[in-house]
Design a protein around this motif. Structure first.
Motif, PDB file in Angstrom:
ATOM      1  N   SER A 167      31.323-140.128  20.478  1.00 35.44           N
ATOM      2  CA  SER A 167      31.647-141.418  21.094  1.00 35.44           C
ATOM      3  C   SER A 167      32.339-141.228  22.437  1.00 35.44           C
ATOM      4  N   ALA A 168      33.249-140.270  22.522  1.00 37.48           N
ATOM      5  CA  ALA A 168      33.931-140.008  23.791  1.00 37.48           C
ATOM      6  C   ALA A 168      32.967-139.460  24.825  1.00 37.48           C
ATOM      7  N   LYS A 215      29.661-140.019  25.001  1.00 35.95           N
ATOM      8  CA  LYS A 215      28.770-141.102  25.430  1.00 35.95           C
ATOM      9  C   LYS A 215      29.461-142.014  26.432  1.00 35.95           C
ATOM     10  N   SER A 216      30.695-142.328  26.172  1.00 30.84           N
ATOM     11  CA  SER A 216      31.457-143.201  27.057  1.00 30.84           C
ATOM     12  C   SER A 216      31.695-142.558  28.416  1.00 30.84           C
ATOM     13  N   ALA A 217      32.075-141.289  28.422  1.00 29.90           N
ATOM     14  CA  ALA A 217      32.362-140.604  29.677  1.00 29.90           C
ATOM     15  C   ALA A 217      31.104-140.428  30.527  1.00 29.90           C
ATOM     16  N   SER A 253      28.412-142.257  30.645  1.00 29.13           N
ATOM     17  CA  SER A 253      27.871-143.515  31.160  1.00 29.13           C
ATOM     18  C   SER A 253      28.830-144.259  32.072  1.00 29.13           C
ATOM     19  N   SER A 254      30.055-143.790  32.178  1.00 25.42           N
ATOM     20  CA  SER A 254      31.052-144.456  33.011  1.00 25.42           C
ATOM     21  C   SER A 254      30.643-144.464  34.477  1.00 25.42           C
ATOM     22  N   TYR A 311      21.600-139.498  25.434  1.00 23.17           N
ATOM     23  CA  TYR A 311      22.761-140.102  26.072  1.00 23.17           C
ATOM     24  C   TYR A 311      22.515-140.219  27.573  1.00 23.17           C
TER      25      TYR A 311
END
Length: 318
Positions: free
Chosen positions: A61-62, A64-66, A68-69, A87
């Protein structure tokens, strides 16, 4: 140039060998670049994400978030993270593994319509689709010092009008279809004049085909790579592509280069000073129609390529 270091006469070959560097007969010692050479150095270069904004991720989860930021940043991947699917990676990112065993398994990275991305020092295992997919006009991408194997489809596929890309110092193994450049014979309207890629100092270790398999692109520069025990063919040029295959080391490769494969029309290949051990003759077609390489570079002597690439390709070497 960043690929050259001066060797002082007082240093012995034994000292250099102990440090993991391969020594040529002249003065250059070939080592990891701190910035890309080849096509990713053009068009404004590929500096990657901000080095002052750094995030370390240990979970899917971390990660994927990083990735796409919208923030320009360096994403440090710590440990082998299991993901599902592809991803997305946003523009202005450096994605880099911590140590030699960090990366992703089960999925892959998708770069679609983005610019200025570095993917370095990552392990890719058991992707359900592509391990790295670059598409939809992505530009200035550097894929460097990764270890890729056992994917479902391509390990590093580049397509749909992407451009100004360097693929360097990667180790590819335990896989069949390694690197596609241009996905379809019907996509010339998007791909012609694009898909310019430098493949340099990569290690293809017992892989089957597509090292790379090229459509439309001209020129493509395949420089100083090591091909060992290749199952089908080394480099394929199709659909009137222009590929310059220069000073590579082919060992146990029946067909180092081919000018047609599958249902695709023929492409063009120019070869220069490739080193062959128990390998066949390169196929060449219309070599004069391969466009000139538009950047300066210093090639490595062909007979030293194997030792250098085996010592330097893959993770844990930067």
């Amino acid at each position: 140039m960043s690929t050259r270091r001066t060797v002082l006469s007082a240093l012995s070959a034994g000292v250099l060998a102990a440090s993991g560097l391969a020594v040529a007969t002249a003065t250059p010692v070939w080592a990891a670049e701190t910035s890309p050479v080849g096509f990713a150095s053009l068009n404004g270069g590929t500096p990657g994400g901000s080095t002052s904004t750094v995030v370390t991720v240990t979970t899917a989860s971390a990660l994927k978030s990083a990735l796409s930021s919208g923030t320009s940043q360096t994403v440090r991947v710590s440990g082998l993270i299991t993901i599902s699917g592809m991803y997305s990676v946003a523009s202005n990112k450096t994605v880099i593994g911590v140590g030699s065993g960090s990366g992703i398994t089960g999925g892959g990275l998708n770069l679609s319509g983005v610019k200025n991305v570095r993917i370095r020092n990552l392990v890719f295992r058991n992707a359900a689709d592509d391990s790295i997919n670059v598409q939809e006009g992505s530009t200035n991408i550097w894929i460097d010092h990764n270890d890729l194997s056992n994917g479902y489809d391509g390990l590093i596929d580049i397509k749909r009008g992407s451009d100004y890309i360097t693929v360097s110092w990667n180790r590819l193994h335990n896989h069949d279809k390694s690197m596609l450049l241009g996905h379809s014979d019907d996509n010339g309207s998007q791909d012609i004049g694009k898909l310019r890629v430098t493949y340099k100092h990569n290690w293809f270790e017992g892989t089957g085909q597509r090292h790379p398999r090229v459509r439309f692109a001209n020129p493509v520069h395949v420089l100083n790579n090591y091909y060992g025990n290749i199952g089908s063919y080394g480099v394929a040029s199709t659909e009137n592509a222009g590929v310059f295959v220069e000073r590579n080391y082919f060992e146990n490769v029946g067909s180092p280069t081919v000018t047609q494969t599958g249902d695709s029309a023929q492409g063009n290949v120019k070869v220069l000073n490739n080193y062959k051990v128990n390998s066949g003759t390169e196929q060449v077609r219309n070599g004069a129609s391969v466009a000139a390489i538009p950047y300066s570079y210093t090639p490595q002597a062909n007979n030293t390529v194997k030792a250098t690439v085996v010592a330097g390709a893959g993770t844990g070497k930067i």
